[in-house]
Design a protein around this motif. Structure first.
Motif, mmCIF file in Angstrom:
data_model
loop_
_atom_site.group_PDB
_atom_site.id
_atom_site.type_symbol
_atom_site.label_atom_id
_atom_site.label_comp_id
_atom_site.label_asym_id
_atom_site.label_seq_id
_atom_site.Cartn_x
_atom_site.Cartn_y
_atom_site.Cartn_z
ATOM 1 N N ALA A 231 -16.094 11.473 14.812
ATOM 2 C CA ALA A 231 -17.169 11.168 15.049
ATOM 3 C C ALA A 231 -17.509 12.781 16.044
ATOM 4 O O ALA A 231 -18.418 13.684 15.407
ATOM 5 C CB ALA A 231 -17.519 10.448 15.660
ATOM 6 N N THR A 232 -16.533 13.017 16.775
ATOM 7 C CA THR A 232 -16.734 14.749 17.866
ATOM 8 C C THR A 232 -16.752 15.597 16.837
ATOM 9 O O THR A 232 -17.691 16.633 17.042
ATOM 10 C CB THR A 232 -16.206 13.627 18.757
ATOM 11 N N SER A 233 -15.664 15.225 16.306
ATOM 12 C CA SER A 233 -15.903 16.728 15.285
ATOM 13 C C SER A 233 -16.703 17.030 14.768
ATOM 14 O O SER A 233 -17.099 18.146 14.751
ATOM 15 C CB SER A 233 -14.065 16.990 14.225
ATOM 16 N N ILE A 234 -17.285 16.272 13.976
ATOM 17 C CA ILE A 234 -18.849 16.761 13.437
ATOM 18 C C ILE A 234 -19.731 16.877 14.097
ATOM 19 O O ILE A 234 -19.928 17.649 13.575
ATOM 20 C CB ILE A 234 -18.996 15.371 12.131
ATOM 21 N N SER A 235 -20.221 15.845 15.381
ATOM 22 C CA SER A 235 -21.503 16.026 15.722
ATOM 23 C C SER A 235 -20.829 17.593 16.558
ATOM 24 O O SER A 235 -21.865 18.094 16.473
ATOM 25 C CB SER A 235 -20.815 15.216 16.466
ATOM 26 N N LYS A 236 -19.572 18.436 17.034
ATOM 27 C CA LYS A 236 -19.532 19.057 17.273
ATOM 28 C C LYS A 236 -19.490 20.291 16.383
ATOM 29 O O LYS A 236 -20.474 21.481 16.825
ATOM 30 C CB LYS A 236 -18.361 19.263 18.579
ATOM 31 N N ALA A 237 -19.434 20.045 15.084
ATOM 32 C CA ALA A 237 -19.782 21.618 14.000
ATOM 33 C C ALA A 237 -20.875 21.460 13.674
ATOM 34 O O ALA A 237 -21.674 22.627 13.403
ATOM 35 C CB ALA A 237 -18.822 20.633 12.445
ATOM 36 N N ILE A 238 -21.576 20.169 13.982
ATOM 37 C CA ILE A 238 -23.323 20.539 13.867
ATOM 38 C C ILE A 238 -23.884 20.461 14.384
ATOM 39 O O ILE A 238 -24.654 21.593 14.300
ATOM 40 C CB ILE A 238 -23.690 19.026 13.198
ATOM 41 N N ALA A 239 -23.841 20.475 16.121
ATOM 42 C CA ALA A 239 -24.238 20.775 16.972
ATOM 43 C C ALA A 239 -24.310 22.935 17.126
ATOM 44 O O ALA A 239 -25.029 23.227 17.714
ATOM 45 C CB ALA A 239 -23.574 20.288 18.609
ATOM 46 N N ALA A 240 -22.377 23.366 16.872
ATOM 47 C CA ALA A 240 -22.709 24.545 16.732
ATOM 48 C C ALA A 240 -23.401 25.107 15.900
ATOM 49 O O ALA A 240 -24.022 26.166 15.973
ATOM 50 C CB ALA A 240 -21.555 25.025 16.457
ATOM 51 N N THR B 164 -26.655 24.084 15.020
ATOM 52 C CA THR B 164 -28.803 22.944 16.078
ATOM 53 C C THR B 164 -28.244 23.798 16.897
ATOM 54 O O THR B 164 -29.597 24.054 17.751
ATOM 55 C CB THR B 164 -28.631 22.020 15.344
ATOM 56 N N ARG B 165 -27.464 24.507 17.796
ATOM 57 C CA ARG B 165 -27.732 24.371 19.463
ATOM 58 C C ARG B 165 -28.035 22.952 19.758
ATOM 59 O O ARG B 165 -28.978 23.786 20.542
ATOM 60 C CB ARG B 165 -27.953 25.830 19.048
ATOM 61 N N GLU B 166 -27.383 22.399 19.453
ATOM 62 C CA GLU B 166 -27.926 20.916 20.789
ATOM 63 C C GLU B 166 -26.572 21.174 20.851
ATOM 64 O O GLU B 166 -25.357 20.847 20.870
ATOM 65 C CB GLU B 166 -28.487 19.858 20.109
ATOM 66 N N ARG B 167 -26.338 20.275 22.540
ATOM 67 C CA ARG B 167 -25.789 19.660 23.354
ATOM 68 C C ARG B 167 -25.345 17.867 22.718
ATOM 69 O O ARG B 167 -26.000 17.087 22.444
ATOM 70 C CB ARG B 167 -26.643 19.882 24.933
ATOM 71 N N VAL B 168 -23.631 18.322 22.925
ATOM 72 C CA VAL B 168 -23.334 16.513 22.368
ATOM 73 C C VAL B 168 -22.979 16.077 23.513
ATOM 74 O O VAL B 168 -22.482 16.380 24.244
ATOM 75 C CB VAL B 168 -22.287 16.858 21.318
ATOM 76 N N ASP B 169 -23.182 15.408 23.722
ATOM 77 C CA ASP B 169 -22.588 13.664 24.533
ATOM 78 C C ASP B 169 -22.234 12.754 24.099
ATOM 79 O O ASP B 169 -22.181 11.585 23.458
ATOM 80 C CB ASP B 169 -23.937 13.484 25.353
ATOM 81 N N THR B 170 -20.826 13.661 24.719
ATOM 82 C CA THR B 170 -19.486 12.628 23.826
ATOM 83 C C THR B 170 -19.278 11.327 24.581
ATOM 84 O O THR B 170 -18.693 10.461 23.731
ATOM 85 C CB THR B 170 -17.858 13.148 23.785
ATOM 86 N N ALA C 100 -32.355 16.898 8.503
ATOM 87 C CA ALA C 100 -31.977 15.254 9.425
ATOM 88 C C ALA C 100 -32.080 15.791 11.248
ATOM 89 O O ALA C 100 -31.008 16.986 11.468
ATOM 90 C CB ALA C 100 -31.423 14.749 9.236
ATOM 91 N N LYS C 101 -32.343 15.519 11.901
ATOM 92 C CA LYS C 101 -33.048 16.303 13.508
ATOM 93 C C LYS C 101 -32.376 15.153 14.322
ATOM 94 O O LYS C 101 -32.172 15.914 15.084
ATOM 95 C CB LYS C 101 -34.430 16.933 13.300
ATOM 96 N N THR C 102 -32.929 13.863 14.623
ATOM 97 C CA THR C 102 -33.259 12.969 14.724
ATOM 98 C C THR C 102 -31.876 11.118 15.101
ATOM 99 O O THR C 102 -31.982 11.596 13.564
ATOM 100 C CB THR C 102 -34.355 12.518 15.734
ATOM 101 N N GLY C 103 -32.191 10.996 15.488
ATOM 102 C CA GLY C 103 -31.062 9.752 15.165
ATOM 103 C C GLY C 103 -31.739 8.788 14.261
ATOM 104 O O GLY C 103 -31.534 7.913 13.749
ATOM 105 N N LEU C 104 -33.187 9.609 13.783
ATOM 106 C CA LEU C 104 -34.628 7.831 13.144
ATOM 107 C C LEU C 104 -33.509 8.120 11.611
ATOM 108 O O LEU C 104 -33.924 6.803 10.794
ATOM 109 C CB LEU C 104 -36.174 9.023 13.581
ATOM 110 N N PHE C 105 -32.904 9.218 11.329
ATOM 111 C CA PHE C 105 -32.500 9.038 10.480
ATOM 112 C C PHE C 105 -31.886 8.198 9.760
ATOM 113 O O PHE C 105 -31.292 7.931 8.325
ATOM 114 C CB PHE C 105 -32.001 11.344 10.019
#
Length: 507
Positions: free
Chosen positions: A217-226, A228-234, A271-276
């Motif tokens: 989960a952390t790997s994919i979230s950081k790959a996507i955050a890179a 979208t330039r969003e911060r990942v809260d692990t 998709a941009k938010t957790g609503l997805f």
């Protein structure tokens, strides 16, 4: 054909009609076409319908070995229960009985592993065989090896292959692979049964699965955050996974984690938010309840293209190239992890574990050998390391040493080696100044090694001084009563004050 069509639909809608849901459109169109042309052509026959001796022997050996594996699985499950019962009894008189059961279990597990390996090889061999289908005058289905069909018999013109072996029954595939039947409905709500005996047995495996799930989960979230330039809260990721697994246990679900393919498709879809995730979950529920028959004819090639197009967008080659020029060791770890993940597919977690292990090893190597140097002074007054500048040490009777690393059990010996090497290069020195601005933490081993170094140097008539230590290091030394051994006068807040003292005192 379906793969190319899917690529064309997704790429075309993205370029010419970006508001249209390209993925959904590709699924609907390809599924409809697959149904219309009967893309899937499966046939179930008896093994004797295969007119090839080699194929019949392979199929029969596969079926008999599969039955033996099932029998061994039942036996090992029974022995495991007996071992747990004997262990729970805590009767020393039954120790030999438990040892014999464990020995039997090891033998059976080894035999089962060998049989599984043999059956995997047979399955590959069967899958590589190609057949031609013939219907005799009396309506009997026969399958001949491709190229071995008698000339007087007419084939249907298709290439058939063995897809499944179930006892004496074979399922042959003469068309393309489709998703097939999807179980309809939702799992029922059941309170999980807590067996403390099984709890301790399964705890190590559960911890490993939790770690792997978190890394995925952390790997994919950081790959996507890179991207979208969003911060990942692990921390939130970990809490979310824990809650999902707790709720899932009431529905007998698999271990819950982030999905590489699903997250990639979501990001590709915009998709941009957790609503997805909420909307997606509702859609899955509706599909499971009412629409599963409509997805039967969805070609598997379509799903493969959707996932591949989404995942390819997450591959950041530029970052790897930058890493190669900045820190080659990190780039090598990244390349090895990428190759291992591909080679170990579909067990992606194994590749991630390998990469994490290599990263840990690299971190330990760097920690064990932090940057150190004897300090000299440039003509303009700048302090630099003499190894890279070719300068002379600051003074003839003292040495200033910079140590850029934490002082702990990993590199405490390195700290001592550095000071001994500096002393050996400057045997006339009567004092050593350690510039410790790069020391971020210290543990018991590091503090003990400091005491040993000070004792050894004092026996040789050399005094140790420190400068620029961070407040947490100073406080740790104070709590350990380090200043009972070395006076606070040997500590300076800045290196400038320390150097002024060293030059005036030792010259």
């Amino acid at each position: 054909m379906f793969a190319l069509a899917t690529f064309a639909i997704i790429f075309g809608t993205k370029r010419f009609a970006p508001k249209l849901p390209g993925v959904l459109l590709a699924v609907v169109v390809t599924t409809a076409v697959s149904w219309a042309i009967s893309f899937e052509r499966n046939q179930t026959v008896n093994v004797d319908s295969i007119q090839d001796a080699e194929a019949r022997v392979l199929a029969k050996d596969y079926a008999s070995t599969a039955r033996a594996i099932d029998s061994l699985a039942n036996t090992t499950a029974r022995i495991n229960q007996e071992i747990r019962a004997v262990a729970a009894a805590k009767d020393e008189a039954r120790f030999s009985e438990q040892a014999l059961l464990e020995a039997d279990l090891r033998v059976l597990n080894r035999e089962m592993a060998q049989r599984k390996l043999a059956n995997n090889e047979r399955q590959v061999s069967l899958h590589n065989l190609r057949f031609e289908h013939v219907v005799t005058a009396d309506g009997e289905d026969l399958f001949f090896r491709k190229g071995a069909t008698p000339e007087e018999l007419a084939t249907d013109g298709r290439n058939w292959r063995i897809a499944k072996v179930q006892g004496e029954t074979l399922t042959l595939m003469g068309g393309g692979a489709v998703v097939g039947e999807i179980p309809a409905g939702l799992p029922s709500l059941n309170v999980p049964h807590l067996d403390m005996g099984m709890f301790w047995v399964m705890l190590p495996s559960a911890l490993v699965m939790a770690l792997i799930g978190f890394m995925e989960a952390t790997s994919i979230s950081k790959a996507i955050a890179a991207q979208t330039r969003e911060r990942v809260d692990t921390s939130k990721e970990l809490v979310g996974q824990g809650l999902a697994n707790m709720v899932g246990s009431f529905f007998s679900s698999y271990t819950v984690s982030g999905s590489f393919s699903r997250s990639a498709v979501a990001a590709k879809s915009g998709a941009k938010t957790g609503l997805f995730a909420i909307i997606s979950a509702v859609a899955v529920v509706l599909v499971l309840l009412y629409l599963t028959p409509l997805l039967y004819h969805l070609p598997q090639a379509v799903l493969a293209v959707i996932v591949m197009m989404a995942v390819f967008g997450l591959i950041n080659v530029r970052a790897l190239i930058r890493a190669w020029y900045i820190e080659r060791q990190e780039a090598i770890v990244g390349i090895i992890t990428f190759i291992a993940t591909l080679a170990m597919a579909p067990q992606l977690a194994n590749g991630i574990l390998l990469g994490a292990g290599l990263a840990i090893v690299l971190f330990l190597v760097r920690t064990m050998a932090p940057r150190t140097d004897i300090i000299g002074r440039e003509p303009d007054g700048t302090l630099v390391g003499i190894s890279s500048s070719g300068l002379q040490p600051l003074g003839k009777n003292f040495i200033a040493v910079r140590f850029d690393g934490s002082l702990n059990f990993v590199n405490a010996s390195r700290f001592e080696d550095v000071l001994l090497e500096a002393r050996a290069q400057n045997p006339q020195a009567k004092a050593v100044l350690v510039i410790g601005s790069g020391i971020n933490d210290i543990d018991v081993t590091g503090e003990e090694r400091l005491r040993d170094v000070i004792d050894n140097f004092r026996e040789s008539g050399v005094e140790i001084y420190f400068s620029s230590l961070k407040s947490q290091i100073y406080q740790s030394l104070a709590r350990g009563k380090f200043f009972d051994m070395l006076s606070r006068d040997n500590f300076f807040k800045t290196k400038e004050k320390a150097l002024t003292f060293m030059e005036s005192t030792y010259g």
